[in-house]
Enzyme design. Sequence first.
Site, short mmCIF file in Angstrom:
data_model
loop_
_atom_site.label_atom_id
_atom_site.label_comp_id
_atom_site.label_asym_id
_atom_site.label_seq_id
_atom_site.Cartn_x
_atom_site.Cartn_y
_atom_site.Cartn_z
N CYS A 175 -11.57 -7.02 3.46
CA CYS A 175 -11.13 -6.62 4.80
C CYS A 175 -12.35 -6.47 5.74
O CYS A 175 -12.90 -7.46 6.17
CB CYS A 175 -10.29 -5.35 4.74
N HIS B 147 -6.08 -6.63 0.98
CA HIS B 147 -6.59 -5.56 0.13
C HIS B 147 -6.07 -5.71 -1.31
O HIS B 147 -5.10 -5.05 -1.70
CB HIS B 147 -6.19 -4.19 0.68
N GLU C 190 -7.30 -4.57 -3.96
CA GLU C 190 -7.47 -3.32 -4.72
C GLU C 190 -6.24 -2.42 -4.58
O GLU C 190 -5.93 -1.64 -5.50
CB GLU C 190 -8.74 -2.59 -4.29
#
Length: 249
Positions: free
Chosen positions: A120, A224, A226
């Site tokens: 990001c 994202h 994660e």
Amino acid sequence: MRPMIGITTYYVKNHEGHKNKPRGMAGQDMLMSTMDYSRCIQKADGIPLTIPVIDAEWYMDELVDRLDGFLFTGGPDIYPIHYHQPLKTGVGRIVPERDAFELKLMKKVLEKDKPILGICRGFQLINVYFGGTLYQDLYTEKITSMKHVGDVLPKYYPAHKVRLKENSKVFEAFDKNEIFVNSFHHQAVEKIGEGLIETGWSEDGIVEGLEHKNYSFVVGVQWHPEMMAEIYDEQLSIFKLFINAIKNK
């Protein structure tokens, strides 16, 4: 030996007040990091280590010498002065200290050709470092009507598709031409930085993946993974690729 991965962090300054400071006393700067990044690095067989914003040359030099790879994470908008633009309507919160620190750290990491993964803001930082520019706000600048700020959904829910470039590192990670991703950004890559290759695009043509052609591993993604990895195992693939690149270096 498992590789040690430095993870950049939020820098919350002492004057920002309790709204942005969940802990600490008045007058204290804060180091913050979401656990999602660290958990994914650990699950991918790396050792996560968070990096405070401390602008000292010897400190950054020793970080680069001792750590094996670097994850540049999400966060506030990058100060437009770094890509030679004035502030425009729609730009969000900026932390100049973090920008200056991370750009300096990235230079030192690249000089040692140690692997970099950008997510990001980290993805956008890679582009800015190599001379690229950003749209300061997709909606003020009328770049798209597609909602890239997926704050109406839980963090791991898909918001749109991303088409991946074959023979790229992100394609190698996911082994497919198209994936679903979440989305939490109001800015995006405009001009591509020198030496970078576009490797992913959303349905409206926004660049969602980059890699550098001249370094062993400099990879960035706009979404994202994660956050998504909590539910979707395939999103851990980009972290495994990153860790394996370090092991095989």
